[in-house]
Write a protein that holds these residues in place. Structure first.
Motif, PDB file in Angstrom:
ATOM      1  N   THR A  75       0.878  -1.338  -0.248  1.00 29.73           N
ATOM      2  CA  THR A  75       0.014  -0.008  -0.012  1.00 29.73           C
ATOM      3  C   THR A  75       0.839   1.308   0.029  1.00 29.73           C
ATOM      4  OG1 THR A  75      -1.900   0.852   1.031  1.00 29.73           O
ATOM      5  CG2 THR A  75      -0.138   0.178   2.365  1.00 29.73           C
ATOM      6  N   PHE A  76       0.227   2.372   0.025  1.00 22.21           N
ATOM      7  CA  PHE A  76       1.036   3.621  -0.057  1.00 22.21           C
ATOM      8  C   PHE A  76       1.260   4.150   1.471  1.00 22.21           C
ATOM      9  CE2 PHE A  76      -1.467   3.570  -4.093  1.00 22.21           C
ATOM     10  CZ  PHE A  76      -0.259   3.869  -4.972  1.00 22.21           C
ATOM     11  N   GLU A  77       2.231   4.765   1.619  1.00 20.69           N
ATOM     12  CA  GLU A  77       2.528   5.361   2.832  1.00 20.69           C
ATOM     13  C   GLU A  77       2.123   6.858   2.789  1.00 20.69           C
ATOM     14  OE1 GLU A  77       4.706   4.484   5.969  1.00 20.69           O
ATOM     15  OE2 GLU A  77       3.341   2.912   5.330  1.00 20.69           O
ATOM     16  N   PRO A  78       1.591   7.412   3.976  1.00 19.75           N
ATOM     17  CA  PRO A  78       1.343   8.996   4.206  1.00 19.75           C
ATOM     18  C   PRO A  78       2.323   9.771   3.690  1.00 19.75           C
ATOM     19  CG  PRO A  78       0.528   7.341   6.171  1.00 19.75           C
ATOM     20  CD  PRO A  78       1.233   6.682   5.391  1.00 19.75           C
ATOM     21  N   THR A  79       2.167  10.629   2.994  1.00 20.39           N
ATOM     22  CA  THR A  79       3.274  11.556   2.582  1.00 20.39           C
ATOM     23  C   THR A  79       2.958  13.044   2.901  1.00 20.39           C
ATOM     24  OG1 THR A  79       3.499  10.074   0.516  1.00 20.39           O
ATOM     25  CG2 THR A  79       4.540  12.226   0.306  1.00 20.39           C
ATOM     26  N   VAL A  80       3.979  13.560   3.229  1.00 23.10           N
ATOM     27  CA  VAL A  80       3.844  15.078   3.411  1.00 23.10           C
ATOM     28  C   VAL A  80       4.024  15.996   2.249  1.00 23.10           C
ATOM     29  CG1 VAL A  80       4.858  16.997   4.813  1.00 23.10           C
ATOM     30  CG2 VAL A  80       4.466  14.858   5.882  1.00 23.10           C
ATOM     31  N   LYS A  88       4.623  25.718   2.292  1.00 26.36           N
ATOM     32  CA  LYS A  88       5.391  25.357   1.182  1.00 26.36           C
ATOM     33  C   LYS A  88       5.354  24.003   0.662  1.00 26.36           C
ATOM     34  CE  LYS A  88       8.918  28.608   2.736  1.00 26.36           C
ATOM     35  NZ  LYS A  88      10.308  28.933   3.134  1.00 26.36           N
ATOM     36  N   PHE A  89       4.976  24.082  -0.820  1.00 24.90           N
ATOM     37  CA  PHE A  89       4.933  22.731  -1.225  1.00 24.90           C
ATOM     38  C   PHE A  89       6.538  21.731  -1.381  1.00 24.90           C
ATOM     39  CE2 PHE A  89       1.634  24.827  -4.044  1.00 24.90           C
ATOM     40  CZ  PHE A  89       0.662  23.966  -3.922  1.00 24.90           C
ATOM     41  N   LEU A  90       6.212  20.759  -0.946  1.00 22.18           N
ATOM     42  CA  LEU A  90       7.472  19.626  -0.987  1.00 22.18           C
ATOM     43  C   LEU A  90       7.353  18.880  -2.390  1.00 22.18           C
ATOM     44  CD1 LEU A  90       7.293  18.274   2.724  1.00 22.18           C
ATOM     45  CD2 LEU A  90       8.295  20.470   1.861  1.00 22.18           C
ATOM     46  N   VAL A  91       8.126  19.471  -3.272  1.00 24.74           N
ATOM     47  CA  VAL A  91       7.962  19.063  -4.660  1.00 24.74           C
ATOM     48  C   VAL A  91       8.435  17.920  -4.828  1.00 24.74           C
ATOM     49  CG1 VAL A  91       8.740  19.726  -7.028  1.00 24.74           C
ATOM     50  CG2 VAL A  91       8.439  21.549  -5.508  1.00 24.74           C
ATOM     51  N   LYS A  92       9.768  17.309  -4.255  1.00 31.40           N
ATOM     52  CA  LYS A  92      10.158  16.030  -4.163  1.00 31.40           C
ATOM     53  C   LYS A  92       9.064  15.024  -3.958  1.00 31.40           C
ATOM     54  CE  LYS A  92      13.921  13.206  -3.052  1.00 31.40           C
ATOM     55  NZ  LYS A  92      15.277  13.079  -2.262  1.00 31.40           N
ATOM     56  N   TYR A 103       1.286  13.017  -8.136  1.00 31.87           N
ATOM     57  CA  TYR A 103       0.359  13.986  -7.845  1.00 31.87           C
ATOM     58  C   TYR A 103       0.691  15.477  -8.648  1.00 31.87           C
ATOM     59  CZ  TYR A 103      -3.037  11.901  -4.917  1.00 31.87           C
ATOM     60  OH  TYR A 103      -3.977  11.029  -4.171  1.00 31.87           O
ATOM     61  N   SER A 104      -0.252  16.069  -9.166  1.00 33.38           N
ATOM     62  CA  SER A 104       0.235  17.409  -9.766  1.00 33.38           C
ATOM     63  C   SER A 104      -0.134  18.559  -8.774  1.00 33.38           C
ATOM     64  CB  SER A 104      -0.337  17.782 -11.076  1.00 33.38           C
ATOM     65  OG  SER A 104      -1.874  17.817 -11.049  1.00 33.38           O
ATOM     66  N   VAL A 105       0.217  19.714  -8.959  1.00 33.64           N
ATOM     67  CA  VAL A 105       0.091  20.815  -8.000  1.00 33.64           C
ATOM     68  C   VAL A 105      -1.499  20.975  -8.139  1.00 33.64           C
ATOM     69  CG1 VAL A 105       0.337  23.278  -7.689  1.00 33.64           C
ATOM     70  CG2 VAL A 105       2.259  21.715  -8.319  1.00 33.64           C
ATOM     71  N   ASP A 106      -2.105  20.897  -9.298  1.00 35.70           N
ATOM     72  CA  ASP A 106      -3.585  21.032  -9.373  1.00 35.70           C
ATOM     73  C   ASP A 106      -4.023  20.050  -8.389  1.00 35.70           C
ATOM     74  OD1 ASP A 106      -3.439  23.268 -11.096  1.00 35.70           O
ATOM     75  OD2 ASP A 106      -3.244  21.943 -13.036  1.00 35.70           O
ATOM     76  N   ASP A 107      -3.719  18.786  -8.236  1.00 35.44           N
ATOM     77  CA  ASP A 107      -4.507  17.761  -7.780  1.00 35.44           C
ATOM     78  C   ASP A 107      -4.484  18.072  -6.309  1.00 35.44           C
ATOM     79  OD1 ASP A 107      -4.753  16.030  -9.835  1.00 35.44           O
ATOM     80  OD2 ASP A 107      -2.966  15.225  -9.542  1.00 35.44           O
ATOM     81  N   ILE A 108      -3.156  18.597  -5.779  1.00 36.96           N
ATOM     82  CA  ILE A 108      -3.318  19.163  -4.476  1.00 36.96           C
ATOM     83  C   ILE A 108      -4.036  20.308  -4.060  1.00 36.96           C
ATOM     84  CG2 ILE A 108      -1.554  19.920  -2.547  1.00 36.96           C
ATOM     85  CD1 ILE A 108      -0.882  17.034  -3.523  1.00 36.96           C
TER      86      ILE A 108
END
Length: 238
Positions: free
Chosen positions: A92-97, A103-107, A114-119
């Motif tokens: 499964t996926f892990e929670p991701t900050v 501030k966006f954590l681009v990495k 995900y894209s910035v629009d998704d967030i």
């Protein structure tokens, strides 16, 4: 033709109660959170049941066997995921900050595709229309977003109440989960395992396996929950 219709109706009356019963056996986790493995399980069950109902020529007994087998597989995997956290990470996926201190954590965002629009869209569903108002945003394993707004921007706001800005909201960091130390979290809060063990030993914890959950706030307060008795919770100062 009439025979085929009768077969389909009988299968609907027999297969749906069975699927409902087995779905309840899977637990709320399968229906409510829908992590990736459980999504595949539901998808498989849907395909098997759909084919069985739609095609009277399909043998009914193998379909029932397949449904039971899929359900048992889900139960085994979910049990292993709970008992062995490393195994749970594999399936499964892990929670991701994705946002920290506005501030966006681009990495991190790119790592989960995900894209910035998704967030931004997910933030709007939580009532956050300005990224700078967000103290912390986490994409959970089920794809939902959890956010912590900055104190001055939370509801009700400090400006609306005409009071001074409150202290920064506290966050707890999981240092130990089910007896396993998270080295990543230790590094993040500026601790090492030796220091953590020393503090736990002062509280009578000799083996980390005794600890079900150990969390620490940004203020340095550590809270323990034990394997043997979840009601034993001890706060200690860092």
């Amino acid at each position: 033709m009439a025979t085929d219709i009768t077969i389909v109706l009988i299968r609907i009356l027999t297969i749906f109660p069975l699927v409902l019963f087995l779905s309840m056996m899977m637990g709320k986790r399968a229906i409510g959170e829908m992590p990736i493995f459980d999504f595949l399980i539901i998808l498989s069950l849907s395909s098997v049941v759909g084919a069985d109902i739609a095609d009277p020529d399909i043998n009914h007994i193998p379909t029932i066997t397949a449904i039971f087998a899929i359900t048992i597989l889900q139960r085994i995997v979910s049990t292993l995921s709970i008992r062995f956290r490393t195994f749970g990470k594999w399936i499964t996926f892990e929670p991701t900050v994705v946002i920290e201190d506005g501030k966006f954590l681009v990495k991190n965002i790119r790592s989960i595709r995900y894209s910035v629009d998704d967030i931004l869209q997910l933030l709007r569903t939580k009532g956050a229309f300005n990224v700078q108002d967000v103290e912390l945003a986490i994409i959970e394993a089920n794809g939902e977003i959890s956010i912590l707004k900055k104190p001055a921007k939370d509801t009700p706001t400090a400006s609306q109440l005409s009071i001074s800005t409150p202290m920064q909201a506290d966050i707890t960091f999981p240092l130990i989960i089910d007896g396993v130390v998270s080295k990543e979290m230790l590094d993040y809060v500026g601790l090492n395992e030796k220091t953590l063990r020393t503090q736990l030993e002062a509280k009578g914890v000799i083996q980390l396996e005794e600890v079900f959950l150990c969390t620490m706030t940004r203020g340095g307060n550590i809270t323990l929950s034990y394997q043997t008795d979840g009601s034993r919770i001890s706060p200690i100062q860092h």
